[in-house]
Write an enzyme that holds these catalytic residues in place. Structure first.
Site, PDB file in Angstrom:
ATOM      1  N   HIS A   1      85.399 119.630 117.436  1.00 33.48           N
ATOM      2  CA  HIS A   1      85.848 120.970 117.815  1.00 33.48           C
ATOM      3  C   HIS A   1      85.272 121.342 119.176  1.00 33.48           C
ATOM      4  O   HIS A   1      84.055 121.407 119.338  1.00 33.48           O
ATOM      5  CB  HIS A   1      85.430 121.990 116.759  1.00 33.48           C
ATOM      6  CG  HIS A   1      86.337 122.002 115.567  1.00 33.48           C
ATOM      7  ND1 HIS A   1      86.512 123.106 114.770  1.00 33.48           N
ATOM      8  CD2 HIS A   1      87.144 121.041 115.067  1.00 33.48           C
ATOM      9  CE1 HIS A   1      87.386 122.818 113.815  1.00 33.48           C
ATOM     10  NE2 HIS A   1      87.771 121.568 113.969  1.00 33.48           N
TER      11      HIS A   1
ATOM     12  N   TYR B   1      85.243 133.315 113.345  1.00 27.88           N
ATOM     13  CA  TYR B   1      84.228 134.212 112.785  1.00 27.88           C
ATOM     14  C   TYR B   1      84.733 135.628 113.038  1.00 27.88           C
ATOM     15  O   TYR B   1      84.826 136.045 114.193  1.00 27.88           O
ATOM     16  CB  TYR B   1      82.884 134.037 113.494  1.00 27.88           C
ATOM     17  CG  TYR B   1      82.205 132.691 113.285  1.00 27.88           C
ATOM     18  CD1 TYR B   1      82.592 131.553 113.990  1.00 27.88           C
ATOM     19  CD2 TYR B   1      81.140 132.572 112.389  1.00 27.88           C
ATOM     20  CE1 TYR B   1      81.951 130.331 113.800  1.00 27.88           C
ATOM     21  CE2 TYR B   1      80.490 131.354 112.196  1.00 27.88           C
ATOM     22  CZ  TYR B   1      80.902 130.241 112.900  1.00 27.88           C
ATOM     23  OH  TYR B   1      80.260 129.038 112.711  1.00 27.88           O
TER      24      TYR B   1
ATOM     25  N   PRO C   1      73.804 131.431 107.305  1.00 24.98           N
ATOM     26  CA  PRO C   1      74.731 130.375 107.746  1.00 24.98           C
ATOM     27  C   PRO C   1      75.608 130.742 108.947  1.00 24.98           C
ATOM     28  O   PRO C   1      76.337 129.884 109.450  1.00 24.98           O
ATOM     29  CB  PRO C   1      75.599 130.125 106.508  1.00 24.98           C
ATOM     30  CG  PRO C   1      75.455 131.337 105.672  1.00 24.98           C
ATOM     31  CD  PRO C   1      74.126 131.924 105.957  1.00 24.98           C
TER      32      PRO C   1
ATOM     33  N   LYS D   1      73.439 126.534 111.442  1.00 24.07           N
ATOM     34  CA  LYS D   1      72.229 125.859 111.941  1.00 24.07           C
ATOM     35  C   LYS D   1      71.395 125.155 110.874  1.00 24.07           C
ATOM     36  O   LYS D   1      70.540 124.326 111.201  1.00 24.07           O
ATOM     37  CB  LYS D   1      71.315 126.880 112.656  1.00 24.07           C
ATOM     38  CG  LYS D   1      71.893 127.426 113.940  1.00 24.07           C
ATOM     39  CD  LYS D   1      71.865 126.380 115.018  1.00 24.07           C
ATOM     40  CE  LYS D   1      72.731 126.713 116.195  1.00 24.07           C
ATOM     41  NZ  LYS D   1      73.605 125.649 116.634  1.00 24.07           N
TER      42      LYS D   1
ATOM     43  N   TYR E   1      75.283 127.461 120.150  1.00 21.08           N
ATOM     44  CA  TYR E   1      76.113 126.959 119.054  1.00 21.08           C
ATOM     45  C   TYR E   1      76.164 125.433 119.050  1.00 21.08           C
ATOM     46  O   TYR E   1      76.085 124.815 117.979  1.00 21.08           O
ATOM     47  CB  TYR E   1      77.531 127.539 119.171  1.00 21.08           C
ATOM     48  CG  TYR E   1      78.351 127.376 117.897  1.00 21.08           C
ATOM     49  CD1 TYR E   1      78.232 128.292 116.856  1.00 21.08           C
ATOM     50  CD2 TYR E   1      79.230 126.308 117.733  1.00 21.08           C
ATOM     51  CE1 TYR E   1      78.968 128.147 115.681  1.00 21.08           C
ATOM     52  CE2 TYR E   1      79.970 126.157 116.566  1.00 21.08           C
ATOM     53  CZ  TYR E   1      79.834 127.084 115.543  1.00 21.08           C
ATOM     54  OH  TYR E   1      80.567 126.929 114.388  1.00 21.08           O
TER      55      TYR E   1
HETATM   56  P1  RFL Z   1      68.261 120.843 100.614  1.00 20.76           P
HETATM   57  O1  RFL Z   1      69.628 120.404 100.968  1.00 20.76           O
HETATM   58  O2  RFL Z   1      68.119 122.105  99.859  1.00 20.76           O
HETATM   59  O3  RFL Z   1      67.606 119.652  99.797  1.00 20.76           O
HETATM   60  C1  RFL Z   1      66.423 119.813  99.086  1.00 20.76           C
HETATM   61  C2  RFL Z   1      66.430 118.812  97.961  1.00 20.76           C
HETATM   62  O4  RFL Z   1      65.215 118.944  97.232  1.00 20.76           O
HETATM   63  C3  RFL Z   1      65.518 118.916  95.861  1.00 20.76           C
HETATM   64  N1  RFL Z   1      64.443 119.568  95.108  1.00 20.76           N
HETATM   65  C4  RFL Z   1      63.497 118.876  94.447  1.00 20.76           C
HETATM   66  N2  RFL Z   1      63.254 117.567  94.341  1.00 20.76           N
HETATM   67  C5  RFL Z   1      62.213 117.183  93.565  1.00 20.76           C
HETATM   68  N3  RFL Z   1      61.416 118.073  92.910  1.00 20.76           N
HETATM   69  C6  RFL Z   1      61.631 119.393  92.982  1.00 20.76           C
HETATM   70  N4  RFL Z   1      60.861 120.247  92.286  1.00 20.76           N
HETATM   71  C7  RFL Z   1      62.698 119.846  93.800  1.00 20.76           C
HETATM   72  N5  RFL Z   1      63.174 121.074  94.104  1.00 20.76           N
HETATM   73  C8  RFL Z   1      64.219 120.876  94.908  1.00 20.76           C
HETATM   74  C9  RFL Z   1      66.851 119.629  95.751  1.00 20.76           C
HETATM   75  O5  RFL Z   1      67.532 119.313  94.544  1.00 20.76           O
HETATM   76  C10 RFL Z   1      67.558 119.095  96.972  1.00 20.76           C
HETATM   77  O6  RFL Z   1      68.290 117.926  96.711  1.00 20.76           O
HETATM   78  O7  RFL Z   1      67.311 120.944 101.887  1.00 20.76           O
HETATM   79  P2  RFL Z   1      67.318 120.069 103.254  1.00 20.76           P
HETATM   80  O8  RFL Z   1      67.413 118.610 102.931  1.00 20.76           O
HETATM   81  O9  RFL Z   1      66.188 120.567 104.045  1.00 20.76           O
HETATM   82  O10 RFL Z   1      68.701 120.403 103.958  1.00 20.76           O
HETATM   83  C11 RFL Z   1      68.950 121.690 104.440  1.00 20.76           C
HETATM   84  C12 RFL Z   1      70.417 122.037 104.253  1.00 20.76           C
HETATM   85  O11 RFL Z   1      70.873 121.639 102.977  1.00 20.76           O
HETATM   86  C13 RFL Z   1      70.624 123.523 104.401  1.00 20.76           C
HETATM   87  O12 RFL Z   1      69.954 124.015 105.538  1.00 20.76           O
HETATM   88  C14 RFL Z   1      72.079 123.922 104.550  1.00 20.76           C
HETATM   89  O13 RFL Z   1      72.915 123.406 103.571  1.00 20.76           O
HETATM   90  C15 RFL Z   1      72.109 125.437 104.492  1.00 20.76           C
HETATM   91  N6  RFL Z   1      73.424 125.893 104.163  1.00 20.76           N
HETATM   92  C16 RFL Z   1      74.324 125.915 105.149  1.00 20.76           C
HETATM   93  N7  RFL Z   1      73.962 125.525 106.410  1.00 20.76           N
HETATM   94  C17 RFL Z   1      74.849 125.510 107.379  1.00 20.76           C
HETATM   95  O14 RFL Z   1      74.514 125.117 108.509  1.00 20.76           O
HETATM   96  N8  RFL Z   1      76.152 125.918 107.143  1.00 20.76           N
HETATM   97  C18 RFL Z   1      76.564 126.307 105.885  1.00 20.76           C
HETATM   98  O15 RFL Z   1      77.718 126.612 105.678  1.00 20.76           O
HETATM   99  C19 RFL Z   1      75.640 126.329 104.835  1.00 20.76           C
HETATM  100  N9  RFL Z   1      75.999 126.698 103.598  1.00 20.76           N
HETATM  101  C20 RFL Z   1      73.766 126.262 102.850  1.00 20.76           C
HETATM  102  C21 RFL Z   1      75.073 126.645 102.584  1.00 20.76           C
HETATM  103  C22 RFL Z   1      72.820 126.246 101.809  1.00 20.76           C
HETATM  104  C23 RFL Z   1      73.152 126.619 100.507  1.00 20.76           C
HETATM  105  N10 RFL Z   1      72.117 126.610  99.512  1.00 20.76           N
HETATM  106  C24 RFL Z   1      70.842 126.002  99.772  1.00 20.76           C
HETATM  107  C25 RFL Z   1      72.152 127.294  98.300  1.00 20.76           C
HETATM  108  C26 RFL Z   1      75.443 127.006 101.290  1.00 20.76           C
HETATM  109  C27 RFL Z   1      74.496 126.984 100.254  1.00 20.76           C
HETATM  110  C28 RFL Z   1      74.972 127.362  98.866  1.00 20.76           C
HETATM  111  C1  PHB Z   2      81.372 125.799 106.684  1.00 22.55           C
HETATM  112  O1  PHB Z   2      82.415 125.224 106.999  1.00 22.55           O
HETATM  113  O2  PHB Z   2      80.894 125.711 105.541  1.00 22.55           O
HETATM  114  C2  PHB Z   2      80.668 126.633 107.692  1.00 22.55           C
HETATM  115  C3  PHB Z   2      81.039 126.555 109.016  1.00 22.55           C
HETATM  116  C4  PHB Z   2      80.394 127.335 109.956  1.00 22.55           C
HETATM  117  C5  PHB Z   2      79.385 128.179 109.565  1.00 22.55           C
HETATM  118  C6  PHB Z   2      78.997 128.244 108.239  1.00 22.55           C
HETATM  119  C7  PHB Z   2      79.648 127.473 107.293  1.00 22.55           C
HETATM  120  O3  PHB Z   2      78.759 128.946 110.492  1.00 22.55           O
END
Ligand code: RFL
Ligand code: PHB
Length: 389
Positions: free
Chosen positions: A72, A200, A292, A296, A384
């Protein structure tokens, strides 16, 4: 059991780190609370910065990302019917890649399995011991058996709720937090995206985001109150509200269809300092959370792990501790800048329940300014696409 680096958590942080260290001959064991199937069913982030795609390339994981990922060169900020184009490519020379976190994790797990990286799935009772002493260890239960893994270092990659950060005594660190008074309701559906770039949108009813996973799979979000009941949102109600908030012109191209996934996530800004305690290093969501809005979260996990893997490789290759000593400060410098951008974009684009007419006019004035100023657009674009490492 004994290893060089015990990694807690098989999210993007833990899986990137495990593969990077294993490729250098450093012993790793990953301990994950959930099953592999559960990890691969979570729908999360969608936008990758260049530093994150670079990390996939470094691990030889370019093929599927290059084939299925969507480059993109820009995105839109929308206010009511008015669209502002942020031309990332022209303003920075760089693009972002739309490739879901689930796919990143699938690629990293496939590689780990191919290379023989030890991952313990479905571990319970995970606890850290002696993290500031000479013999750090992690105890856990797997297949009904209690086990202890000793390691030179522990990497806490276990997300916001994991046990790693809790293992740091209160007097040895501090958390800085902002909880937002709303959440994002996300919907995934097998319908074509309404636009070729992300939108957005700021609307009187609240924020909305039109995103995607592929040319035939769309991801949309709506700002909703924090205590909203997901059952109050039928698919039809979600599509109707998206059409209102994205505006008539965008809605005319919006395909509706049954949801494959629907959930509400709260929004939070959080940073824990420092990211090291003794032989424990925190990375990713274990140390910081961003709302989100700036896309980032996953990308910060990638930058932490780039710094941490370099530092650990330096140590295991030639005993050089300089990288380990510098890790927390280096990682936090980038974390705080991404926190600032995510907080800024969240404040700019959402309706806050306790804000009045003055705050609304400030948001409108800022969006007007961005629409008319190339300098303002460039500031947004360079944040971004991701700040340099
Ligand atoms: P993660 O992905 O949360 O992975 C952590 C892992 O640790 C495990 N864990 C354990 N393992 C052993 N013992 C325990 N007691 C444990 N407790 C937890 C968990 O099961 C998991 O597998 O952290 P990591 O690796 O630092 O990665 C970070 C990203 O996942 C996170 O920053 C993003 O996904 C945040 N996030 C989003 N970020 C974006 O940039 N764009 C998004 O659209 C976006 N949507 C989201 C998200 C995070 C969400 N969460 C955490 C609820 C949507 C959701 C629903
Ligand atoms: C997504 O596609 O899940 C998404 C994209 C951009 C964002 C947050 C989530 O800023």
């Amino acid at each position: 059991m004994k290893t060089d680096v015990a990694i807690i958590g098989a999210g993007p942080s833990g899986l990137f780190l495990a593969n990077l260290l294993h490729a250098e001959g450093i012993g790793v064991t990953v301990i994950e609370r959930q099953s592999k199937e559960h990890v691969l069913s979570r729908i999360r982030a969608g936008v990758l910065e260049v530093i994150t795609t670079d990390l996939l390339d470094r691990l030889g994981l370019s093929e599927r990302k290059d084939q299925e990922g969507l480059e993109h060169g820009g995105f839109y900020l929308a206010r009511d019917e008015h669209l502002i184009h942020i031309d990332l490519k022209r303003l920075t020379g760089k693009c972002v890649t739309v490739y879901g976190q689930t796919e990143v994790e699938r690629d990293l797990i496939d590689l780990a399995e191919k290379e023989g990286v030890n991952i313990v799935w479905s571990a319970s009772d995970v606890a850290l011991h002696d993290v500031d002493g000479a013999a750090p260890s992690v105890s856990f239960t797997s297949d009904g058996t209690e086990q202890t893994l000793t390691a030179k270092f522990i990497a806490g990659c276990d997300g916001y709720h994991g046990p790693s950060r809790q293992a740091i005594p209160a007097a040895c660190g501090a958390g800085f937090e902002r909880v937002y008074p709303f959440g994002w309701l996300g919907i995934l559906a097998d319908v074509a995206p309404c636009n070729d770039e992300l939108i957005y949108a700021s609307h009187t009813n609240g924020f909305a985001l039109a995103s995607m996973r592929s040319p035939s799979r769309s991801r949309y979000y709506l700002q909703v109150p924090l205590d909203e009941d997901i059952n109050a949102w039928s698919d039809d109600r979600i599509w109707d509200e998206l059409a209102v908030r994205l505006g008539a012109e965008v809605a005319a191209n919006m395909e509706c269809g049954p949801s494959i996934e629907k959930s509400i996530a709260p929004l939070r800004s959080f940073v824990f300092e420092p990211m090291r305690y003794g032989n424990l290093f925190l990375a990713g969501d274990a140390a910081h959370i961003v709302p989100p809005t700036g896309a980032k979260g996953l990308n910060l996990a990638a930058s932490d792990v780039t710094y941490l893997s370099d530092a650990l490789i330096g140590y295991f290759r030639n005993g050089n501790e300089a990288g380990l000593k510098a890790y927390s400060e280096k990682a936090l410098a980038r974390v705080w800048k991404s926190e600032r951008f995510s907080w800024y974009l969240t404040n700019l684009m959402h309706r806050f329940p306790d804000s009045g007419a003055f705050e609304k006019r400030m948001q409108d004035a800022e969006l007007d300014y961005i629409a008319s100023s190339e300098a303002a657009q460039k500031v947004i674009a360079e944040n971004y696409i991701g700040l340099p490492l």
